[in-house]
Design an enzyme around this catalytic site. Structure first.
Site, PDB file in Angstrom:
ATOM      1  N   ASP A 137     -43.980  91.101  -4.760  1.00 44.58           N
ATOM      2  CA  ASP A 137     -43.907  90.756  -3.333  1.00 44.58           C
ATOM      3  C   ASP A 137     -42.518  90.989  -2.734  1.00 44.58           C
ATOM      4  O   ASP A 137     -42.408  91.412  -1.581  1.00 44.58           O
ATOM      5  CB  ASP A 137     -44.379  89.315  -3.087  1.00 44.58           C
ATOM      6  CG  ASP A 137     -43.745  88.295  -4.019  1.00 44.58           C
ATOM      7  OD1 ASP A 137     -42.830  88.647  -4.790  1.00 44.58           O
ATOM      8  OD2 ASP A 137     -44.164  87.122  -3.981  1.00 44.58           O
TER       9      ASP A 137
ATOM     10  N   GLN B 111     -44.876  87.802  -8.241  1.00 45.66           N
ATOM     11  CA  GLN B 111     -44.246  88.299  -9.457  1.00 45.66           C
ATOM     12  C   GLN B 111     -44.450  87.356 -10.650  1.00 45.66           C
ATOM     13  O   GLN B 111     -44.829  86.202 -10.472  1.00 45.66           O
ATOM     14  CB  GLN B 111     -42.757  88.481  -9.217  1.00 45.66           C
ATOM     15  CG  GLN B 111     -42.435  89.705  -8.399  1.00 45.66           C
ATOM     16  CD  GLN B 111     -40.952  90.016  -8.491  1.00 45.66           C
ATOM     17  OE1 GLN B 111     -40.200  89.715  -7.593  1.00 45.66           O
ATOM     18  NE2 GLN B 111     -40.551  90.597  -9.608  1.00 45.66           N
ATOM     19  N   HIS B 112     -44.170  87.867 -11.832  1.00 45.59           N
ATOM     20  CA  HIS B 112     -44.026  87.113 -13.092  1.00 45.59           C
ATOM     21  C   HIS B 112     -45.313  86.551 -13.699  1.00 45.59           C
ATOM     22  O   HIS B 112     -45.292  86.066 -14.825  1.00 45.59           O
ATOM     23  CB  HIS B 112     -43.050  85.932 -12.947  1.00 45.59           C
ATOM     24  CG  HIS B 112     -41.756  86.247 -12.278  1.00 45.59           C
ATOM     25  ND1 HIS B 112     -40.870  87.192 -12.750  1.00 45.59           N
ATOM     26  CD2 HIS B 112     -41.179  85.726 -11.154  1.00 45.59           C
ATOM     27  CE1 HIS B 112     -39.807  87.229 -11.958  1.00 45.59           C
ATOM     28  NE2 HIS B 112     -39.971  86.367 -10.984  1.00 45.59           N
TER      29      HIS B 112
END
EC number: 2.7.1.17
Length: 495
Positions: free
Chosen positions: A248, A85-86
Protein backbone atom coordinates in the site's frame (compact mmCIF):
# COMPACT_ATOMS: atom_id res chain seq x y z
CA UNK A 1 -15.39 5.71 -26.77
CA UNK A 2 -12.23 4.99 -28.72
CA UNK A 3 -10.21 7.54 -26.77
CA UNK A 4 -10.65 5.90 -23.35
CA UNK A 5 -8.10 3.62 -21.70
CA UNK A 6 -9.72 2.02 -18.68
CA UNK A 7 -7.86 0.43 -15.76
CA UNK A 8 -9.04 -1.02 -12.46
CA UNK A 9 -7.08 -0.16 -9.29
CA UNK A 10 -7.69 -2.21 -6.13
CA UNK A 11 -6.49 -1.41 -2.61
CA UNK A 12 -6.97 -4.28 -0.16
CA UNK A 13 -6.36 -2.73 3.27
CA UNK A 14 -6.95 -3.82 6.86
CA UNK A 15 -10.39 -2.20 7.16
CA UNK A 16 -11.66 -2.95 3.68
CA UNK A 17 -11.10 -3.04 -0.08
CA UNK A 18 -11.40 0.01 -2.36
CA UNK A 19 -11.80 -0.18 -6.14
CA UNK A 20 -11.37 2.63 -8.63
CA UNK A 21 -11.79 2.95 -12.40
CA UNK A 22 -9.18 5.20 -14.05
CA UNK A 23 -9.26 6.49 -17.61
CA UNK A 24 -5.52 6.76 -18.27
CA UNK A 25 -6.20 8.68 -21.50
CA UNK A 26 -7.88 11.66 -19.79
CA UNK A 27 -6.35 11.05 -16.36
CA UNK A 28 -9.84 11.06 -14.76
CA UNK A 29 -11.14 8.71 -12.06
CA UNK A 30 -14.57 7.65 -13.35
CA UNK A 31 -16.00 5.66 -10.44
CA UNK A 32 -15.23 4.03 -7.11
CA UNK A 33 -16.47 1.22 -4.87
CA UNK A 34 -15.71 -0.11 -1.39
CA UNK A 35 -16.46 -3.12 0.83
CA UNK A 36 -15.46 -3.81 4.46
CA UNK A 37 -13.41 -6.61 6.08
CA UNK A 38 -13.54 -7.74 9.70
CA UNK A 39 -10.64 -8.73 11.94
CA UNK A 40 -9.98 -11.88 13.98
CA UNK A 41 -8.49 -10.55 17.24
CA UNK A 42 -7.00 -12.35 20.24
CA UNK A 43 -5.89 -11.12 23.65
CA UNK A 44 -2.25 -12.00 22.92
CA UNK A 45 -1.98 -9.49 20.08
CA UNK A 46 -3.40 -11.81 17.42
CA UNK A 47 -4.67 -9.92 14.36
CA UNK A 48 -5.75 -12.11 11.47
CA UNK A 49 -8.18 -12.06 8.54
CA UNK A 50 -10.08 -14.65 6.56
CA UNK A 51 -8.73 -14.34 3.00
CA UNK A 52 -12.13 -15.25 1.51
CA UNK A 53 -13.35 -11.87 2.81
CA UNK A 54 -10.74 -10.16 0.61
CA UNK A 55 -12.02 -12.01 -2.47
CA UNK A 56 -15.65 -11.17 -1.67
CA UNK A 57 -14.78 -7.51 -1.01
CA UNK A 58 -12.68 -7.34 -4.21
CA UNK A 59 -15.69 -8.58 -6.19
CA UNK A 60 -18.22 -6.29 -4.48
CA UNK A 61 -16.02 -3.17 -4.72
CA UNK A 62 -15.24 -3.88 -8.41
CA UNK A 63 -18.93 -4.27 -9.31
CA UNK A 64 -19.71 -1.02 -7.46
CA UNK A 65 -16.89 0.89 -9.19
CA UNK A 66 -17.94 -0.33 -12.65
CA UNK A 67 -21.55 0.68 -11.94
CA UNK A 68 -20.51 4.09 -10.55
CA UNK A 69 -18.28 4.73 -13.59
CA UNK A 70 -21.03 3.60 -15.96
CA UNK A 71 -18.52 1.64 -18.03
CA UNK A 72 -18.55 -1.85 -19.50
CA UNK A 73 -16.16 -4.19 -17.66
CA UNK A 74 -15.20 -5.65 -21.07
CA UNK A 75 -13.36 -2.36 -21.75
CA UNK A 76 -10.96 -2.78 -18.80
CA UNK A 77 -7.41 -3.17 -20.17
CA UNK A 78 -5.60 -3.93 -16.94
CA UNK A 79 -5.83 -4.42 -13.17
CA UNK A 80 -3.39 -3.31 -10.46
CA UNK A 81 -3.54 -4.51 -6.85
CA UNK A 82 -2.26 -2.68 -3.78
CA UNK A 83 -2.21 -4.70 -0.57
CA UNK A 84 -1.58 -4.21 3.13
CA UNK A 85 2.09 -5.08 3.67
CA UNK A 86 3.75 -7.87 5.71
CA UNK A 87 0.72 -10.22 5.95
CA UNK A 88 1.28 -13.98 5.57
CA UNK A 89 -0.91 -16.14 3.32
CA UNK A 90 -0.06 -19.86 3.15
CA UNK A 91 -1.32 -22.17 0.39
CA UNK A 92 -1.15 -25.97 0.06
CA UNK A 93 -0.34 -28.00 -3.08
CA UNK A 94 -3.92 -27.51 -4.36
CA UNK A 95 -3.70 -23.73 -3.96
CA UNK A 96 -6.06 -23.76 -0.96
CA UNK A 97 -5.48 -21.32 1.91
CA UNK A 98 -4.19 -23.22 4.96
CA UNK A 99 -5.17 -20.77 7.75
CA UNK A 100 -6.28 -17.15 8.26
CA UNK A 101 -3.75 -14.52 7.14
CA UNK A 102 -1.61 -13.09 9.92
CA UNK A 103 -1.50 -9.28 9.47
CA UNK A 104 1.04 -6.44 9.78
CA UNK A 105 -0.57 -5.30 13.06
CA UNK A 106 -0.30 -8.76 14.68
CA UNK A 107 2.10 -8.73 17.66
CA UNK A 108 1.68 -12.37 18.72
CA UNK A 109 4.99 -13.22 17.03
CA UNK A 110 7.09 -10.75 19.08
CA UNK A 111 9.07 -13.54 20.87
CA UNK A 112 9.84 -15.24 17.53
CA UNK A 113 10.96 -11.91 16.06
CA UNK A 114 13.29 -11.30 19.01
CA UNK A 115 14.92 -14.72 18.52
CA UNK A 116 15.34 -14.12 14.78
CA UNK A 117 16.80 -10.65 15.44
CA UNK A 118 19.31 -12.20 17.86
CA UNK A 119 20.22 -14.78 15.19
CA UNK A 120 20.90 -11.92 12.73
CA UNK A 121 23.14 -10.15 15.24
CA UNK A 122 20.68 -7.58 16.56
CA UNK A 123 19.55 -4.39 14.80
CA UNK A 124 22.99 -3.67 13.32
CA UNK A 125 23.32 -7.25 12.05
CA UNK A 126 19.86 -7.14 10.48
CA UNK A 127 20.60 -3.76 8.80
CA UNK A 128 23.92 -5.02 7.46
CA UNK A 129 22.50 -8.26 6.11
CA UNK A 130 19.02 -7.30 4.86
CA UNK A 131 19.10 -3.46 4.72
CA UNK A 132 16.14 -3.34 7.14
CA UNK A 133 15.62 -4.17 10.81
CA UNK A 134 13.03 -6.92 11.12
CA UNK A 135 10.08 -5.99 13.36
CA UNK A 136 7.28 -8.17 14.84
CA UNK A 137 4.87 -7.10 12.09
CA UNK A 138 7.16 -8.40 9.32
CA UNK A 139 6.39 -11.72 7.63
CA UNK A 140 9.48 -13.67 8.71
CA UNK A 141 8.51 -14.11 12.39
CA UNK A 142 5.06 -15.33 11.27
CA UNK A 143 6.75 -18.26 9.48
CA UNK A 144 8.69 -19.29 12.60
CA UNK A 145 5.52 -18.91 14.68
CA UNK A 146 3.57 -21.14 12.26
CA UNK A 147 6.29 -23.81 12.44
CA UNK A 148 6.19 -23.82 16.26
CA UNK A 149 2.48 -23.30 16.92
CA UNK A 150 0.96 -25.14 13.93
CA UNK A 151 3.41 -27.83 12.79
CA UNK A 152 0.62 -29.69 10.93
CA UNK A 153 -0.12 -26.53 8.87
CA UNK A 154 3.60 -25.86 8.36
CA UNK A 155 4.12 -29.36 6.94
CA UNK A 156 1.61 -28.61 4.14
CA UNK A 157 3.02 -25.25 2.99
CA UNK A 158 3.48 -25.18 -0.80
CA UNK A 159 3.32 -21.41 -1.35
CA UNK A 160 4.16 -18.33 0.77
CA UNK A 161 2.43 -15.14 -0.39
CA UNK A 162 1.86 -11.58 0.79
CA UNK A 163 -1.75 -10.27 0.64
CA UNK A 164 -1.30 -8.56 -2.75
CA UNK A 165 0.58 -11.61 -4.14
CA UNK A 166 -2.35 -13.78 -3.04
CA UNK A 167 -4.85 -11.55 -4.85
CA UNK A 168 -2.67 -11.61 -7.98
CA UNK A 169 -2.57 -15.41 -7.70
CA UNK A 170 -6.37 -15.53 -7.47
CA UNK A 171 -6.58 -13.33 -10.58
CA UNK A 172 -3.93 -15.09 -12.71
CA UNK A 173 -3.01 -18.44 -11.13
CA UNK A 174 0.66 -17.32 -10.92
CA UNK A 175 2.85 -17.02 -7.82
CA UNK A 176 4.83 -13.79 -8.21
CA UNK A 177 6.15 -11.04 -6.00
CA UNK A 178 7.66 -7.64 -6.76
CA UNK A 179 10.50 -5.90 -4.93
CA UNK A 180 8.47 -3.24 -3.05
CA UNK A 181 6.17 -5.52 -1.08
CA UNK A 182 8.88 -8.21 -0.80
CA UNK A 183 11.03 -5.64 1.08
CA UNK A 184 8.73 -5.96 4.10
CA UNK A 185 9.02 -9.73 4.49
CA UNK A 186 12.26 -9.80 6.49
CA UNK A 187 13.71 -12.53 4.23
CA UNK A 188 14.55 -10.22 1.33
CA UNK A 189 17.73 -8.19 0.79
CA UNK A 190 16.73 -4.66 -0.28
CA UNK A 191 20.18 -3.85 -1.70
CA UNK A 192 20.56 -6.88 -3.99
CA UNK A 193 16.76 -7.38 -4.43
CA UNK A 194 16.97 -11.10 -3.75
CA UNK A 195 15.41 -13.51 -1.24
CA UNK A 196 17.64 -14.35 1.75
CA UNK A 197 17.37 -18.13 1.41
CA UNK A 198 19.78 -18.99 4.29
CA UNK A 199 17.48 -17.16 6.74
CA UNK A 200 14.57 -19.38 5.65
CA UNK A 201 16.84 -22.44 5.99
CA UNK A 202 17.57 -21.33 9.55
CA UNK A 203 13.80 -21.43 10.25
CA UNK A 204 13.41 -24.79 8.51
CA UNK A 205 16.53 -26.74 7.42
CA UNK A 206 14.43 -29.08 5.21
CA UNK A 207 14.39 -26.47 2.42
CA UNK A 208 10.57 -26.44 2.28
CA UNK A 209 10.31 -22.64 2.59
CA UNK A 210 12.54 -21.54 -0.28
CA UNK A 211 10.69 -23.89 -2.64
CA UNK A 212 7.46 -22.14 -1.61
CA UNK A 213 8.74 -18.63 -2.46
CA UNK A 214 7.10 -16.75 -5.33
CA UNK A 215 9.10 -15.67 -8.38
CA UNK A 216 10.39 -12.08 -8.18
CA UNK A 217 9.47 -9.76 -11.07
CA UNK A 218 10.25 -6.13 -11.98
CA UNK A 219 7.68 -3.41 -11.22
CA UNK A 220 6.90 -2.78 -14.92
CA UNK A 221 6.34 -6.50 -15.65
CA UNK A 222 2.79 -7.86 -15.61
CA UNK A 223 2.07 -11.02 -13.61
CA UNK A 224 -0.08 -12.23 -16.49
CA UNK A 225 -3.62 -12.13 -17.85
CA UNK A 226 -6.74 -12.62 -15.76
CA UNK A 227 -8.12 -16.18 -15.65
CA UNK A 228 -11.29 -16.57 -17.79
CA UNK A 229 -13.43 -17.80 -14.85
CA UNK A 230 -12.36 -14.88 -12.63
CA UNK A 231 -12.89 -12.41 -15.51
CA UNK A 232 -16.46 -13.71 -15.88
CA UNK A 233 -17.01 -13.57 -12.09
CA UNK A 234 -15.84 -9.94 -11.91
CA UNK A 235 -17.49 -8.94 -15.21
CA UNK A 236 -14.16 -7.90 -16.71
CA UNK A 237 -12.42 -8.29 -20.05
CA UNK A 238 -10.67 -11.73 -20.10
CA UNK A 239 -7.68 -10.17 -21.89
CA UNK A 240 -7.03 -7.70 -19.06
CA UNK A 241 -3.41 -7.61 -17.90
CA UNK A 242 -2.65 -7.93 -14.17
CA UNK A 243 0.29 -5.70 -13.16
CA UNK A 244 3.00 -6.54 -10.64
CA UNK A 245 1.10 -4.59 -7.97
CA UNK A 246 2.70 -3.72 -4.65
CA UNK A 247 2.34 -2.82 -0.99
CA UNK A 248 0.00 0.00 0.00
CA UNK A 249 2.84 2.47 0.70
CA UNK A 250 4.53 1.70 -2.64
CA UNK A 251 1.24 2.16 -4.50
CA UNK A 252 0.50 5.33 -2.49
CA UNK A 253 3.84 6.68 -3.74
CA UNK A 254 2.81 6.13 -7.38
CA UNK A 255 -0.68 7.54 -6.64
CA UNK A 256 0.85 10.77 -5.29
CA UNK A 257 3.37 11.07 -8.15
CA UNK A 258 6.20 10.30 -5.73
CA UNK A 259 8.42 8.54 -8.31
CA UNK A 260 11.39 10.90 -8.39
CA UNK A 261 13.45 12.65 -5.68
CA UNK A 262 12.15 15.90 -4.10
CA UNK A 263 8.58 14.90 -3.20
CA UNK A 264 7.61 13.51 0.19
CA UNK A 265 4.34 11.67 0.77
CA UNK A 266 2.89 11.89 4.25
CA UNK A 267 -0.15 9.83 5.19
CA UNK A 268 -2.34 10.91 8.10
CA UNK A 269 -4.28 7.67 8.65
CA UNK A 270 -4.85 5.52 11.74
CA UNK A 271 -1.07 5.17 11.61
CA UNK A 272 1.20 7.79 10.04
CA UNK A 273 3.72 7.20 7.27
CA UNK A 274 6.34 9.39 5.63
CA UNK A 275 8.21 8.20 2.54
CA UNK A 276 10.09 9.48 -0.48
CA UNK A 277 11.60 8.10 -3.67
CA UNK A 278 15.33 7.37 -3.84
CA UNK A 279 17.28 6.25 -6.92
CA UNK A 280 19.84 4.32 -4.83
CA UNK A 281 19.55 1.99 -1.81
CA UNK A 282 21.25 4.27 0.73
CA UNK A 283 20.41 2.39 3.95
CA UNK A 284 20.05 4.63 7.03
CA UNK A 285 21.93 3.56 10.17
CA UNK A 286 18.69 4.34 12.06
CA UNK A 287 16.68 1.19 12.76
CA UNK A 288 13.39 3.14 12.42
CA UNK A 289 14.00 3.93 8.73
CA UNK A 290 12.88 1.10 6.46
CA UNK A 291 14.72 1.40 3.14
CA UNK A 292 12.14 -0.56 1.16
CA UNK A 293 12.22 -0.90 -2.61
CA UNK A 294 9.57 1.09 -4.49
CA UNK A 295 7.05 -0.47 -6.89
CA UNK A 296 8.26 1.87 -9.61
CA UNK A 297 11.84 0.65 -9.99
CA UNK A 298 13.75 2.52 -7.26
CA UNK A 299 13.74 2.64 -3.47
CA UNK A 300 11.32 4.12 -0.94
CA UNK A 301 12.87 4.96 2.45
CA UNK A 302 9.94 5.03 4.86
CA UNK A 303 9.05 5.62 8.50
CA UNK A 304 5.80 4.59 10.13
CA UNK A 305 4.31 5.86 13.40
CA UNK A 306 1.73 3.70 15.17
CA UNK A 307 -0.42 6.55 16.55
CA UNK A 308 -2.21 9.14 14.49
CA UNK A 309 -5.95 9.44 13.87
CA UNK A 310 -6.49 6.64 16.42
CA UNK A 311 -5.10 9.07 19.05
CA UNK A 312 -6.99 12.15 17.80
CA UNK A 313 -10.12 9.96 17.57
CA UNK A 314 -9.69 8.86 21.20
CA UNK A 315 -9.61 12.49 22.40
CA UNK A 316 -12.62 13.36 20.19
CA UNK A 317 -14.61 10.49 21.72
CA UNK A 318 -13.49 11.38 25.25
CA UNK A 319 -14.74 14.95 24.80
CA UNK A 320 -17.74 13.86 22.67
CA UNK A 321 -16.81 16.09 19.70
CA UNK A 322 -17.55 15.74 16.00
CA UNK A 323 -14.75 16.50 13.51
CA UNK A 324 -15.85 20.11 12.96
CA UNK A 325 -16.05 20.92 16.69
CA UNK A 326 -12.70 19.20 17.29
CA UNK A 327 -11.00 21.20 14.52
CA UNK A 328 -12.50 24.45 15.84
CA UNK A 329 -11.02 23.76 19.29
CA UNK A 330 -7.61 22.86 17.79
CA UNK A 331 -7.64 26.23 15.97
CA UNK A 332 -8.58 28.10 19.17
CA UNK A 333 -5.55 26.91 21.16
CA UNK A 334 -2.15 28.53 20.56
CA UNK A 335 0.84 26.67 19.07
CA UNK A 336 2.34 24.58 21.86
CA UNK A 337 -1.07 24.34 23.57
CA UNK A 338 0.08 26.65 26.42
CA UNK A 339 2.59 24.01 27.51
CA UNK A 340 0.27 20.98 27.36
CA UNK A 341 2.20 18.17 25.67
CA UNK A 342 0.72 14.80 24.72
CA UNK A 343 2.91 11.81 24.00
CA UNK A 344 0.23 9.92 22.06
CA UNK A 345 1.79 6.44 22.31
CA UNK A 346 -1.51 4.60 22.89
CA UNK A 347 -0.28 1.56 20.90
CA UNK A 348 3.36 1.73 21.94
CA UNK A 349 5.44 3.45 19.24
CA UNK A 350 7.85 2.67 16.40
CA UNK A 351 9.05 6.22 15.69
CA UNK A 352 10.42 7.26 18.15
CA UNK A 353 11.33 3.61 18.94
CA UNK A 354 9.37 3.05 22.16
CA UNK A 355 7.50 -0.25 21.67
CA UNK A 356 6.46 -0.57 25.33
CA UNK A 357 5.53 3.09 25.93
CA UNK A 358 2.04 4.24 26.79
CA UNK A 359 0.44 7.63 26.22
CA UNK A 360 0.90 10.54 28.62
CA UNK A 361 -0.21 14.14 29.13
CA UNK A 362 2.48 16.46 30.46
CA UNK A 363 2.80 20.09 31.52
CA UNK A 364 -0.73 20.43 32.91
CA UNK A 365 -1.54 23.37 35.22
CA UNK A 366 -4.76 24.80 36.62
CA UNK A 367 -4.80 27.42 33.86
CA UNK A 368 -3.90 25.38 30.74
CA UNK A 369 -6.10 22.31 31.28
CA UNK A 370 -8.73 23.18 28.67
CA UNK A 371 -10.55 21.20 25.99
CA UNK A 372 -8.91 23.33 23.29
CA UNK A 373 -5.40 22.65 24.60
CA UNK A 374 -6.09 18.89 24.86
CA UNK A 375 -7.31 18.83 21.24
CA UNK A 376 -4.34 20.87 20.05
CA UNK A 377 -1.88 18.75 22.06
CA UNK A 378 -2.99 15.45 20.49
CA UNK A 379 -2.71 16.84 16.94
CA UNK A 380 0.69 18.37 17.68
CA UNK A 381 1.93 15.25 19.51
CA UNK A 382 1.08 12.92 16.63
CA UNK A 383 2.55 15.37 14.09
CA UNK A 384 5.77 15.69 16.12
CA UNK A 385 6.23 11.91 15.68
CA UNK A 386 6.11 12.42 11.90
CA UNK A 387 8.55 15.34 12.19
CA UNK A 388 10.92 13.07 14.15
CA UNK A 389 10.69 10.55 11.31
CA UNK A 390 11.11 13.20 8.60
CA UNK A 391 14.28 14.41 10.36
CA UNK A 392 15.64 10.83 10.25
CA UNK A 393 14.94 10.68 6.49
CA UNK A 394 16.51 14.12 5.94
CA UNK A 395 19.60 13.05 7.92
CA UNK A 396 19.91 10.22 5.41
CA UNK A 397 20.16 12.66 2.48
CA UNK A 398 16.52 13.07 1.57
CA UNK A 399 15.51 16.44 0.16
CA UNK A 400 11.95 17.69 0.40
CA UNK A 401 10.66 20.60 -1.66
CA UNK A 402 7.06 19.74 -0.88
CA UNK A 403 4.91 17.35 1.11
CA UNK A 404 1.96 15.57 -0.52
CA UNK A 405 -0.57 14.85 2.18
CA UNK A 406 -3.02 11.91 2.05
CA UNK A 407 -5.22 10.05 4.55
CA UNK A 408 -8.19 11.13 6.66
CA UNK A 409 -6.33 13.82 8.62
CA UNK A 410 -5.31 15.62 5.42
CA UNK A 411 -8.91 16.80 4.91
CA UNK A 412 -8.53 19.21 7.88
CA UNK A 413 -7.21 22.69 6.91
CA UNK A 414 -6.14 23.23 10.54
CA UNK A 415 -4.06 20.04 10.54
CA UNK A 416 -2.54 20.92 7.14
CA UNK A 417 -1.31 24.23 8.55
CA UNK A 418 0.12 22.48 11.63
CA UNK A 419 1.99 20.02 9.36
CA UNK A 420 3.36 22.85 7.18
CA UNK A 421 4.54 24.80 10.27
CA UNK A 422 6.06 21.82 12.15
CA UNK A 423 7.85 20.51 9.03
CA UNK A 424 8.65 24.02 7.71
CA UNK A 425 7.72 22.75 4.24
CA UNK A 426 4.81 23.58 1.88
CA UNK A 427 1.98 21.04 1.99
CA UNK A 428 -0.55 20.08 -0.69
CA UNK A 429 -3.17 17.33 -0.99
CA UNK A 430 -3.81 15.21 -4.05
CA UNK A 431 -7.34 15.43 -5.47
CA UNK A 432 -7.74 11.67 -5.19
CA UNK A 433 -7.53 10.67 -1.52
CA UNK A 434 -7.47 6.92 -2.36
CA UNK A 435 -3.83 7.22 -3.40
CA UNK A 436 -3.03 3.48 -3.19
CA UNK A 437 -5.92 2.42 -5.44
CA UNK A 438 -5.04 5.21 -7.90
CA UNK A 439 -1.36 4.15 -7.84
CA UNK A 440 -2.41 0.56 -8.56
CA UNK A 441 -4.46 1.68 -11.58
CA UNK A 442 -1.59 3.86 -12.86
CA UNK A 443 0.85 0.96 -12.47
CA UNK A 444 -1.60 -1.26 -14.42
CA UNK A 445 -1.55 1.30 -17.27
CA UNK A 446 2.26 1.29 -17.11
CA UNK A 447 2.48 -2.52 -17.25
CA UNK A 448 -0.08 -2.59 -20.08
CA UNK A 449 1.95 -0.13 -22.16
CA UNK A 450 4.87 -2.56 -22.21
CA UNK A 451 7.49 0.19 -21.86
CA UNK A 452 9.59 1.06 -18.85
CA UNK A 453 9.68 4.76 -19.68
CA UNK A 454 6.24 6.30 -19.48
CA UNK A 455 5.42 6.11 -15.76
CA UNK A 456 6.36 9.79 -15.29
CA UNK A 457 4.02 10.81 -18.11
CA UNK A 458 1.18 8.70 -16.63
CA UNK A 459 1.66 10.24 -13.18
CA UNK A 460 1.68 13.76 -14.64
CA UNK A 461 -1.62 13.06 -16.36
CA UNK A 462 -3.40 11.06 -13.63
CA UNK A 463 -2.16 12.51 -10.32
CA UNK A 464 -3.92 15.82 -9.81
CA UNK A 465 -2.99 18.22 -7.02
CA UNK A 466 -5.76 20.01 -5.12
CA UNK A 467 -4.53 23.61 -5.47
CA UNK A 468 -7.10 24.87 -2.93
CA UNK A 469 -5.41 22.74 -0.26
CA UNK A 470 -1.94 24.23 -0.76
CA UNK A 471 -0.61 25.42 2.60
CA UNK A 472 2.60 27.40 3.16
CA UNK A 473 4.48 27.46 6.46
CA UNK A 474 4.07 30.79 8.30
CA UNK A 475 7.42 32.09 9.60
CA UNK A 476 6.17 33.09 13.05
CA UNK A 477 4.39 29.74 13.45
CA UNK A 478 7.50 27.80 12.40
CA UNK A 479 9.57 29.25 15.27
CA UNK A 480 6.81 28.58 17.83
CA UNK A 481 6.29 25.05 16.49
CA UNK A 482 10.04 24.37 16.68
CA UNK A 483 10.01 25.46 20.32
CA UNK A 484 7.08 23.12 21.09
CA UNK A 485 8.81 20.29 19.20
CA UNK A 486 11.93 20.71 21.35
CA UNK A 487 9.71 20.39 24.46
CA UNK A 488 8.25 17.18 22.99
CA UNK A 489 11.79 15.82 22.35
CA UNK A 490 12.75 16.54 25.99
CA UNK A 491 9.67 14.66 27.23
CA UNK A 492 10.40 11.72 24.90
CA UNK A 493 14.02 11.62 26.14
CA UNK A 494 12.78 10.98 29.71
CA UNK A 495 11.13 7.76 28.47
Amino acid sequence: MANQQLFLGIDCGTQGTKALILDAFSGQVLGQGAAAHSMISGANGRREQDTQQWLDAFTQATHQALAAAGVDGQAILGIGVSGQQHGLVLLDEQGQVLRPAKLWCDTETTPENERLLAHLGGESGSLERLGVVIAPGYTVSKLLWTREQHPEVFARIASILLPHDFLNHWLTGRHCSEYGDASGTGYFNVRTRQWDVPLLQHIDPSGRLQVALPELIDAHQPVGRILPAIAAHLGINPNAVVSSGGGDNMMGAIGTGNIQPGVITMSLGSSGTVYAYAAEPVVSPEASVATFCSSSGGWLPLICTMNLTNATGAIRELLDLDIAAFNALVAQAPIGAEGVCMLPFLNGERVPALPHASGSLLGLTTTNLTRANLCRAVVEGTTFGLRYGLDLLRANGLEAQSIRLIGGGSKSPVWRQIVADIMNTPVICTEQSEAAALGAAIQAAWCHSGTQENLTELCERCVKLDLDSETQPIAGHVAAAQHAYEHYRQHVATL
